[in-house]
Write a protein that holds these residues in place. Structure first.
Motif, PDB file in Angstrom:
ATOM      1  N   ARG A   1      11.191   7.973 -18.080  1.00  0.00           N
ATOM      2  CA  ARG A   1      11.011   7.252 -19.344  1.00  0.00           C
ATOM      3  C   ARG A   1      10.197   8.146 -20.264  1.00  0.00           C
ATOM      4  NH1 ARG A   1      14.449   5.534 -18.458  1.00  0.00           N
ATOM      5  NH2 ARG A   1      15.212   3.718 -17.371  1.00  0.00           N
TER       6      ARG A   1
ATOM      7  N   GLY B   1       7.456   9.682 -22.170  1.00  0.00           N
ATOM      8  CA  GLY B   1       6.009   9.547 -21.974  1.00  0.00           C
ATOM      9  C   GLY B   1       5.591   9.777 -20.526  1.00  0.00           C
TER      10      GLY B   1
ATOM     11  N   ASP C   1      14.460  10.627 -20.572  1.00  0.00           N
ATOM     12  CA  ASP C   1      13.359  10.756 -21.533  1.00  0.00           C
ATOM     13  C   ASP C   1      13.701  11.778 -22.612  1.00  0.00           C
ATOM     14  OD1 ASP C   1      13.236  12.778 -19.631  1.00  0.00           O
ATOM     15  OD2 ASP C   1      11.061  12.796 -19.472  1.00  0.00           O
TER      16      ASP C   1
ATOM     17  N   ARG D   1      15.157   9.664 -30.986  1.00  0.00           N
ATOM     18  CA  ARG D   1      14.042   9.356 -31.876  1.00  0.00           C
ATOM     19  C   ARG D   1      13.967  10.379 -33.009  1.00  0.00           C
ATOM     20  NH1 ARG D   1      11.985   5.747 -34.192  1.00  0.00           N
ATOM     21  NH2 ARG D   1       9.748   5.686 -34.536  1.00  0.00           N
TER      22      ARG D   1
ATOM     23  N   CYS E   1       6.423  18.117 -26.383  1.00  0.00           N
ATOM     24  CA  CYS E   1       6.255  16.692 -26.622  1.00  0.00           C
ATOM     25  C   CYS E   1       5.238  16.143 -25.625  1.00  0.00           C
ATOM     26  CB  CYS E   1       7.593  15.976 -26.494  1.00  0.00           C
ATOM     27  SG  CYS E   1       7.475  14.225 -26.852  1.00  0.00           S
TER      28      CYS E   1
ATOM     29  N   LEU F   1       3.889  12.209 -29.097  1.00  0.00           N
ATOM     30  CA  LEU F   1       4.554  10.978 -28.715  1.00  0.00           C
ATOM     31  C   LEU F   1       4.031   9.791 -29.525  1.00  0.00           C
ATOM     32  CD1 LEU F   1       6.698  10.531 -26.616  1.00  0.00           C
ATOM     33  CD2 LEU F   1       4.931   9.796 -25.040  1.00  0.00           C
ATOM     34  N   ARG F   2       2.699   9.769 -29.702  1.00  0.00           N
ATOM     35  CA  ARG F   2       2.089   8.679 -30.472  1.00  0.00           C
ATOM     36  C   ARG F   2       2.675   8.649 -31.884  1.00  0.00           C
ATOM     37  NH1 ARG F   2      -2.565   9.478 -27.990  1.00  0.00           N
ATOM     38  NH2 ARG F   2      -3.250  10.980 -29.557  1.00  0.00           N
ATOM     39  N   SER F   3       2.751   9.812 -32.523  1.00  0.00           N
ATOM     40  CA  SER F   3       3.305   9.863 -33.883  1.00  0.00           C
ATOM     41  C   SER F   3       4.769   9.458 -33.901  1.00  0.00           C
ATOM     42  CB  SER F   3       3.182  11.270 -34.453  1.00  0.00           C
ATOM     43  OG  SER F   3       1.852  11.671 -34.459  1.00  0.00           O
ATOM     44  N   LEU F   4       5.493   9.945 -32.915  1.00  0.00           N
ATOM     45  CA  LEU F   4       6.924   9.618 -32.862  1.00  0.00           C
ATOM     46  C   LEU F   4       7.126   8.109 -32.777  1.00  0.00           C
ATOM     47  CD1 LEU F   4       8.316  12.263 -30.341  1.00  0.00           C
ATOM     48  CD2 LEU F   4       9.160  11.896 -32.661  1.00  0.00           C
ATOM     49  N   ARG F   5       6.238   7.456 -32.051  1.00  0.00           N
ATOM     50  CA  ARG F   5       6.397   6.015 -31.834  1.00  0.00           C
ATOM     51  C   ARG F   5       5.967   5.196 -33.036  1.00  0.00           C
ATOM     52  NH1 ARG F   5       4.899   6.139 -25.544  1.00  0.00           N
ATOM     53  NH2 ARG F   5       7.050   6.116 -24.801  1.00  0.00           N
ATOM     54  N   GLN F   6       4.973   5.735 -33.807  1.00  0.00           N
ATOM     55  CA  GLN F   6       4.435   4.938 -34.915  1.00  0.00           C
ATOM     56  C   GLN F   6       5.374   4.875 -36.111  1.00  0.00           C
ATOM     57  OE1 GLN F   6       0.785   6.964 -35.526  1.00  0.00           O
ATOM     58  NE2 GLN F   6      -0.335   5.758 -33.993  1.00  0.00           N
TER      59      GLN F   6
END
Ligand code: ZN
Length: 383
Positions: free
Chosen positions: A75, A77, A93, A100, A138, A143-148
């Motif tokens: 997954r 992350g 992943d 994304r 990555c 990852l945090r930025s990609l998700r936000q």
């Protein structure tokens, strides 16, 4: 690797059980100790997994199924992702990361679940624009930025817009277009076999009929395998990529435990949650409609799938399942050479319609091979 099947015991079985449990195909391990067994429930879960992934559903874990299981356990992350030239990382992943990036407007190419040069390039661009350390890795911060971020791109993703543009520019004539015809299975892999009739042979026969018609219109038709060989899906895709094919057409027939199951279905690349090859979808639609209109087979529609041959081919790719060998009506049709000619013709006309960009007034199912040849010839003279 060694094949794993029902009755096997040991750590490799335990690993498979864990992945299947993560995917929700088996109940979570209940803390029971002792050697893990490849029992009926594991076999059933493996079959379901194989069906979902477009693998041969034999309930046995061979190299292709093992690789798909290994990919499926990741997954986004779970680990850091980066480009390793000698040994690229692959997994679900990576696929999620590519998806994304595409959603955010970065051209990671066609999402194939393999972290390659283009994925790295897109990731670095993303990192640069969002003032992250542009190391192409990555990790947690990226990852945090990609998700936000909210998706920026809806409807058109660069790789699919390029596919559309290529079809538009290619013009309506069939002459000179290079098509890879991919008859399913082959060699020792007979595909579906019902009462002595094998899918591998039917697929080969379909391929030859289609090839003949394509060559007659001036197309370049390449077949992905020999009459008695069965390359892996990855090799079939690589063959088409190396040939620089314009389209990839995979030909299969189906079988089911139930005799009731019947009809024709067509598949194109797509994940079912946004990413879809628009050209693949359009071609699948033409193909499905032409075959259904000409044969009165049951319409089992078109569906997006992320199967290996659809995912790893770099050009629009479709796979048709033209009827069920296990259904009496479909079987009678499939055994009739006249029917196989009709299907070959329908496939060719569908390709023609794709390049006509849907701009033609012939109703579905009425465009004949002769019409098509006439059309090609008149264009050739006018050119
Ligand atoms: Zn098949």
């Amino acid at each position: 690797m060694q094949l794993l099947h029902r009755g096997d015991v040991g750590p490799a079985v335990s690993e498979i059980r864990n992945v299947l449990a993560t995917l929700g195909l088996l109940p979570p391990p209940n803390g029971h100790v002792g050697p893990a067994t490849y029992d009926e429930s594991v076999e059933h879960a493996v079959r379901t997994f194989q069906q979902q992934r477009g693998l041969i559903t034999d309930g046995v874990v061979g190299p292709a199924t093992y690789r798909a299981l290994t990919d499926a356990k990741w997954r986004l992350g779970d680990r850091s992702l980066a480009y390793f030239v000698s040994r690229p990382i692959s997994g679900d992943d990576v696929f999620a990361l590519q998806e994304r990036l595409l959603e955010l407007g970065y051209d990671a190419g066609r999402p194939d679940g393999i972290f390659g040069r283009q994925t790295e390039h897109a990731l670095r661009n993303f990192q640069r624009e969002y003032a992250l350390n542009s190391d192409g890795i990555c990790g947690p911060a990226t990852l945090r930025s990609l998700r936000q971020l909210a998706p920026k791109v809806r409807g058109g993703r660069p790789v699919y817009l390029r596919e559309q543009e290529k079809v538009r520019r290619a013009g309506p004539r069939l002459r000179g277009k290079r098509i890879v015809i991919d008859p399913g299975h082959g060699g020792n892999d007979r595909g579906a076999v019902v009462n002595g009739v094998a899918e591998a042979d039917l697929a080969w026969d379909f391929a030859r009929r289609l090839e003949g018609r394509m060559v007659a219109t001036g197309m370049e038709a390449l077949i992905s395998r020999g009459p008695n060989s069965c390359p892996a899906d990855a090799d079939r895709a690589a063959f088409a990529n190396e040939a620089g094919a314009d389209l990839f057409l995979s030909l299969h027939v189906d079988a089911n435990r139930s005799q009731q199951a019947q009809g024709v279905a067509t598949f194109h690349f797509g994940t079912g949650n946004g990413t879809t090859s628009n050209v693949g979808e359009a071609l699948a639609g033409f193909l499905q409609r032409e075959v259904v209109a000409r044969t009165a087979m049951l319409d089992c529609r078109t569906h997006p799938k992320s199967w290996e041959v659809l995912r790893w081919t770099k050009m629009p790719a479709v796979r048709i399942e033209a009827g069920y060998l296990s259904n009496p009506q479909d079987r009678a049709r499939l055994l009739d050479p006249g029917f196989r000619d009709v299907v070959a013709e329908a496939v060719l006309v569908a390709v023609k319609r794709l390049y006509l960009l849907g701009k033609d007034d012939q109703p579905t199912g009425t465009f004949t091979f002769d019409d098509l040849l006439r059309y090609e010839l008149s264009r050739a003279e006018g050119a």
